[in-house]
Motif scaffolding. Structure first.
Motif, PDB file in Angstrom:
ATOM      1  N   PRO A 147       0.679 -39.896  -7.857  1.00 45.28           N
ATOM      2  CA  PRO A 147      -0.121 -39.923  -9.091  1.00 45.28           C
ATOM      3  C   PRO A 147       0.171 -41.160  -9.934  1.00 45.28           C
ATOM      4  O   PRO A 147       1.198 -41.814  -9.782  1.00 45.28           O
ATOM      5  CB  PRO A 147       0.331 -38.660  -9.805  1.00 45.28           C
ATOM      6  CG  PRO A 147       1.742 -38.469  -9.349  1.00 45.28           C
ATOM      7  CD  PRO A 147       1.767 -38.924  -7.915  1.00 45.28           C
ATOM      8  N   LYS A 148      -0.755 -41.400 -10.843  1.00 42.27           N
ATOM      9  CA  LYS A 148      -0.575 -42.452 -11.837  1.00 42.27           C
ATOM     10  C   LYS A 148      -0.029 -41.816 -13.118  1.00 42.27           C
ATOM     11  O   LYS A 148      -0.103 -40.598 -13.293  1.00 42.27           O
ATOM     12  CB  LYS A 148      -1.907 -43.138 -12.142  1.00 42.27           C
ATOM     13  CG  LYS A 148      -2.642 -43.677 -10.939  1.00 42.27           C
ATOM     14  CD  LYS A 148      -3.980 -44.255 -11.383  1.00 42.27           C
ATOM     15  CE  LYS A 148      -4.783 -44.796 -10.224  1.00 42.27           C
ATOM     16  NZ  LYS A 148      -5.250 -43.756  -9.311  1.00 42.27           N
ATOM     17  N   THR A 151      -1.036 -31.108  -9.427  1.00 43.46           N
ATOM     18  CA  THR A 151      -1.159 -29.674  -9.188  1.00 43.46           C
ATOM     19  C   THR A 151      -0.302 -29.284  -7.997  1.00 43.46           C
ATOM     20  O   THR A 151      -0.441 -29.852  -6.907  1.00 43.46           O
ATOM     21  CB  THR A 151      -2.630 -29.309  -8.912  1.00 43.46           C
ATOM     22  OG1 THR A 151      -3.418 -29.702 -10.041  1.00 43.46           O
ATOM     23  CG2 THR A 151      -2.783 -27.812  -8.679  1.00 43.46           C
ATOM     24  N   ALA A 152       0.584 -28.339  -8.218  1.00 43.61           N
ATOM     25  CA  ALA A 152       1.425 -27.812  -7.138  1.00 43.61           C
ATOM     26  C   ALA A 152       0.872 -26.448  -6.726  1.00 43.61           C
ATOM     27  O   ALA A 152       0.628 -25.590  -7.576  1.00 43.61           O
ATOM     28  CB  ALA A 152       2.871 -27.675  -7.599  1.00 43.61           C
ATOM     29  N   THR A 182       7.489 -31.447 -15.602  1.00 40.85           N
ATOM     30  CA  THR A 182       7.659 -30.072 -16.053  1.00 40.85           C
ATOM     31  C   THR A 182       6.409 -29.302 -15.687  1.00 40.85           C
ATOM     32  O   THR A 182       5.329 -29.553 -16.237  1.00 40.85           O
ATOM     33  CB  THR A 182       7.881 -30.014 -17.575  1.00 40.85           C
ATOM     34  OG1 THR A 182       9.027 -30.799 -17.901  1.00 40.85           O
ATOM     35  CG2 THR A 182       8.088 -28.580 -18.026  1.00 40.85           C
ATOM     36  N   PHE A 183       6.536 -28.393 -14.770  1.00 38.48           N
ATOM     37  CA  PHE A 183       5.380 -27.649 -14.296  1.00 38.48           C
ATOM     38  C   PHE A 183       5.117 -26.445 -15.191  1.00 38.48           C
ATOM     39  O   PHE A 183       6.041 -25.736 -15.605  1.00 38.48           O
ATOM     40  CB  PHE A 183       5.595 -27.194 -12.849  1.00 38.48           C
ATOM     41  CG  PHE A 183       5.383 -28.307 -11.852  1.00 38.48           C
ATOM     42  CD1 PHE A 183       4.111 -28.592 -11.385  1.00 38.48           C
ATOM     43  CD2 PHE A 183       6.447 -29.060 -11.403  1.00 38.48           C
ATOM     44  CE1 PHE A 183       3.908 -29.613 -10.474  1.00 38.48           C
ATOM     45  CE2 PHE A 183       6.251 -30.092 -10.491  1.00 38.48           C
ATOM     46  CZ  PHE A 183       4.975 -30.370 -10.020  1.00 38.48           C
ATOM     47  N   GLU A 184       3.826 -26.236 -15.448  1.00 42.30           N
ATOM     48  CA  GLU A 184       3.392 -25.109 -16.259  1.00 42.30           C
ATOM     49  C   GLU A 184       2.540 -24.177 -15.408  1.00 42.30           C
ATOM     50  O   GLU A 184       1.838 -24.619 -14.492  1.00 42.30           O
ATOM     51  CB  GLU A 184       2.556 -25.604 -17.453  1.00 42.30           C
ATOM     52  CG  GLU A 184       3.253 -26.639 -18.327  1.00 42.30           C
ATOM     53  CD  GLU A 184       4.324 -26.029 -19.212  1.00 42.30           C
ATOM     54  OE1 GLU A 184       4.363 -24.786 -19.318  1.00 42.30           O
ATOM     55  OE2 GLU A 184       5.123 -26.793 -19.784  1.00 42.30           O
ATOM     56  N   ALA A 185       2.569 -22.887 -15.742  1.00 36.35           N
ATOM     57  CA  ALA A 185       1.769 -21.914 -15.006  1.00 36.35           C
ATOM     58  C   ALA A 185       0.279 -22.093 -15.305  1.00 36.35           C
ATOM     59  O   ALA A 185      -0.098 -22.639 -16.353  1.00 36.35           O
ATOM     60  CB  ALA A 185       2.204 -20.503 -15.389  1.00 36.35           C
ATOM     61  N   THR A 186      -0.543 -21.633 -14.393  1.00 37.45           N
ATOM     62  CA  THR A 186      -1.992 -21.628 -14.589  1.00 37.45           C
ATOM     63  C   THR A 186      -2.495 -20.199 -14.440  1.00 37.45           C
ATOM     64  O   THR A 186      -1.708 -19.264 -14.291  1.00 37.45           O
ATOM     65  CB  THR A 186      -2.690 -22.533 -13.564  1.00 37.45           C
ATOM     66  OG1 THR A 186      -2.572 -21.921 -12.254  1.00 37.45           O
ATOM     67  CG2 THR A 186      -2.063 -23.920 -13.530  1.00 37.45           C
ATOM     68  N   ASP A 187      -3.812 -20.034 -14.469  1.00 42.37           N
ATOM     69  CA  ASP A 187      -4.380 -18.697 -14.278  1.00 42.37           C
ATOM     70  C   ASP A 187      -4.110 -18.159 -12.881  1.00 42.37           C
ATOM     71  O   ASP A 187      -4.146 -16.949 -12.663  1.00 42.37           O
ATOM     72  CB  ASP A 187      -5.895 -18.740 -14.522  1.00 42.37           C
ATOM     73  CG  ASP A 187      -6.216 -19.007 -15.982  1.00 42.37           C
ATOM     74  OD1 ASP A 187      -5.319 -18.814 -16.814  1.00 42.37           O
ATOM     75  OD2 ASP A 187      -7.351 -19.420 -16.269  1.00 42.37           O
ATOM     76  N   GLN A 188      -3.893 -19.048 -11.959  1.00 37.61           N
ATOM     77  CA  GLN A 188      -3.604 -18.626 -10.591  1.00 37.61           C
ATOM     78  C   GLN A 188      -2.085 -18.601 -10.415  1.00 37.61           C
ATOM     79  O   GLN A 188      -1.414 -19.616 -10.640  1.00 37.61           O
ATOM     80  CB  GLN A 188      -4.228 -19.596  -9.583  1.00 37.61           C
ATOM     81  CG  GLN A 188      -5.738 -19.682  -9.679  1.00 37.61           C
ATOM     82  CD  GLN A 188      -6.277 -20.822  -8.840  1.00 37.61           C
ATOM     83  OE1 GLN A 188      -6.486 -21.928  -9.320  1.00 37.61           O
ATOM     84  NE2 GLN A 188      -6.494 -20.537  -7.565  1.00 37.61           N
ATOM     85  N   PRO A 189      -1.547 -17.469  -9.987  1.00 40.37           N
ATOM     86  CA  PRO A 189      -0.080 -17.362  -9.954  1.00 40.37           C
ATOM     87  C   PRO A 189       0.591 -18.322  -8.983  1.00 40.37           C
ATOM     88  O   PRO A 189       1.777 -18.633  -9.157  1.00 40.37           O
ATOM     89  CB  PRO A 189       0.145 -15.898  -9.520  1.00 40.37           C
ATOM     90  CG  PRO A 189      -1.128 -15.469  -8.884  1.00 40.37           C
ATOM     91  CD  PRO A 189      -2.216 -16.228  -9.565  1.00 40.37           C
ATOM     92  N   ASN A 190      -0.132 -18.788  -7.987  1.00 41.34           N
ATOM     93  CA  ASN A 190       0.479 -19.694  -6.991  1.00 41.34           C
ATOM     94  C   ASN A 190       0.215 -21.167  -7.309  1.00 41.34           C
ATOM     95  O   ASN A 190       0.520 -22.043  -6.498  1.00 41.34           O
ATOM     96  CB  ASN A 190      -0.051 -19.380  -5.590  1.00 41.34           C
ATOM     97  CG  ASN A 190      -1.528 -19.649  -5.453  1.00 41.34           C
ATOM     98  OD1 ASN A 190      -2.295 -19.404  -6.399  1.00 41.34           O
ATOM     99  ND2 ASN A 190      -1.951 -20.137  -4.314  1.00 41.34           N
ATOM    100  N   THR A 206       0.779 -26.784 -12.781  1.00 37.09           N
ATOM    101  CA  THR A 206       0.380 -28.158 -13.068  1.00 37.09           C
ATOM    102  C   THR A 206       1.439 -28.845 -13.925  1.00 37.09           C
ATOM    103  O   THR A 206       2.181 -28.190 -14.669  1.00 37.09           O
ATOM    104  CB  THR A 206      -0.972 -28.244 -13.780  1.00 37.09           C
ATOM    105  OG1 THR A 206      -0.899 -27.489 -15.005  1.00 37.09           O
ATOM    106  CG2 THR A 206      -2.100 -27.708 -12.915  1.00 37.09           C
ATOM    107  N   ALA A 207       1.470 -30.182 -13.821  1.00 37.12           N
ATOM    108  CA  ALA A 207       2.399 -30.981 -14.633  1.00 37.12           C
ATOM    109  C   ALA A 207       1.726 -32.295 -14.983  1.00 37.12           C
ATOM    110  O   ALA A 207       0.957 -32.841 -14.185  1.00 37.12           O
ATOM    111  CB  ALA A 207       3.702 -31.240 -13.874  1.00 37.12           C
ATOM    112  N   LEU A 208       2.006 -32.762 -16.171  1.00 40.21           N
ATOM    113  CA  LEU A 208       1.485 -34.049 -16.626  1.00 40.21           C
ATOM    114  C   LEU A 208       2.490 -35.136 -16.271  1.00 40.21           C
ATOM    115  O   LEU A 208       3.680 -35.022 -16.593  1.00 40.21           O
ATOM    116  CB  LEU A 208       1.237 -34.026 -18.133  1.00 40.21           C
ATOM    117  CG  LEU A 208       0.673 -35.299 -18.759  1.00 40.21           C
ATOM    118  CD1 LEU A 208      -0.718 -35.588 -18.235  1.00 40.21           C
ATOM    119  CD2 LEU A 208       0.652 -35.162 -20.278  1.00 40.21           C
ATOM    120  N   VAL A 209       2.000 -36.175 -15.627  1.00 40.05           N
ATOM    121  CA  VAL A 209       2.890 -37.277 -15.237  1.00 40.05           C
ATOM    122  C   VAL A 209       3.103 -38.201 -16.436  1.00 40.05           C
ATOM    123  O   VAL A 209       2.136 -38.665 -17.027  1.00 40.05           O
ATOM    124  CB  VAL A 209       2.286 -38.083 -14.060  1.00 40.05           C
ATOM    125  CG1 VAL A 209       3.198 -39.229 -13.683  1.00 40.05           C
ATOM    126  CG2 VAL A 209       2.035 -37.159 -12.884  1.00 40.05           C
TER     127      VAL A 209
END
Lengths: 92, 274
Positions: free
Chosen positions: A14-15, A21-22, A77-85, A88-91
């Protein structure tokens, strides 16, 4: 079936200011549907063997419960989304 | 390569998972953005054009819809929002001006958000600069740090420089984010084509992206003493950072180019050469 868990991150290079997205993917944790099976036996009546059979339905097995932990990565720092699996993280 | 590690708990059993990712690299690690720059203060007092003519004057907490003209020396401007479609957002004649934590917004006819004039010079910190043709026009002795230049004006025939240096000596540009998504001109313009050469300009630890060439390096002026060090060049707008490349008109003689690297993309972490 063997259960496996993998994780992918997109984009892989990523830039700055991109959101990555993990995503976890689990294979093998599949439910088993109820199955019908035959039960066979032999009854000895006098000097006669009498074969007998019947069918029963074995219970299905649901998927095992899955819990996904937030991925860790130096600098992200990864944050949860609506999908449990999915996380996302901001670079920076 | 950086490892991303995680785990899934399935039916009480833990399954580990990991993968790798190539993160952008750079000397500063993180670079200024809208959250870290500008004026975030509420309850600003409204004002039209302002002239700061007294030496040592402090302007704090104003929302100026017009031009701020600084003629006094050692004026401080902080926690202000200044916006105009006029020629300058701030025109600085003052020596020793301090501008910090301000949001400066120009329009398509605005030359720059800050312009030094008549040997005026300033120290700018944590500024959010946008909307004008050029972000800044810096003269001798001015310094910009920890600031964010972005979303410059777009119009037919416009030439955008994130920072244009004009006859600048001993000017410092350190740890800023300077973005020019337009595929022309530059993020930092050191060339004045002989009319008013710049010398001894330090450009260090900035995140740069965009422009025709991201850096116009000074030549064909006889500029000497420029140092471009530890900057990171991003491909967020164009594959080669600038539309045509990261740098043009750089003279190796008498100037220093060192430890400048790609921030991201396929060559992340690799050197960028002039």
């Amino acid at each position: 079936m063997t259960i496996t868990a993998t994780i992918t991150v997109s984009p892989a290079a990523p830039k700055s200011a991109d959101t990555v997205t993990a995503t976890y993917t689990v294979t093998g944790n599949d439910p088993v549907a109820p199955t019908s099976t035959q039960v066979s036996g032999v009854a000895h009546v006098g000097d006669q063997d009498i074969d007998v059979t019947t069918t029963i339905t074995l219970p299905g097995v649901p998927s095992l419960p899955e819990t996904f932990t937030a991925p860790t990565c130096d600098g992200l720092t990864f944050e949860a989304t609506d999908q449990p699996n999915v996380f996302t993280a901001l670079v920076p | 390569m950086t490892i991303v590690a995680g785990a899934v708990i399935i039916g009480g059993h833990t399954y580990a998972a990991e993968t790798t990712i190539i993160l952008p690299t750079g000397g500063g690690g993180t670079y200024p953005d809208a959250t870290a720059t500008g004026c975030h203060q509420t309850g600003l007092a409204s004002s039209k054009d302002v002239t700061a003519s007294k030496n040592g004057q402090v302007i704090d907490g104003l929302n100026i819809t017009g031009t701020l003209t600084i003629t006094g020396d050692n004026v401080t401007v902080r926690n202000c929002r200044v916006s105009t479609g006029g020629y300058w957002v701030i025109i600085n004649y003052g020596r020793g001006t301090v501008i910090e934590n301000c949001t400066l917004i120009g329009g398509v006819n605005t030359q720059a958000c800050i312009g030094d004039a008549d040997n005026g010079y300033f120290t700018g910190t944590a500024l959010d600069i946008s909307g004008s043709g050029d972000g800044l026009k810096m003269g001798s002795g001015s310094r910009l740090s920890d600031s964010y230049i972005h979303d410059l004006a777009t119009a037919e025939g416009i030439h955008n420089d994130g920072i244009e240096l004009t006859g600048a000596v001993n000017t410092v540009v350190r740890h800023n984010t300077i973005l020019n998504e337009n595929g022309q001109t530059s993020c930092i313009m050191l060339s004045e084509y002989g009319s008013n050469p710049n010398t001894n300009v330090l450009v260090e630890d900035n995140l740069l992206a965009g422009g025709g060439y991201t850096i116009y390096g000074g030549a064909p002026d006889k500029a000497q003493g420029h140092i471009l060090r530890g900057n990171v060049f991003s491909t967020r707008f164009f594959d080669r950072c600038g539309y045509y490349g990261p740098v043009a008109y750089w003279s190796e003689t008498g100037n220093t180019w060192e430890n400048n690297t790609w921030a991201d993309g396929p060559e992340a972490g690799q050197p960028v050469g002039p």
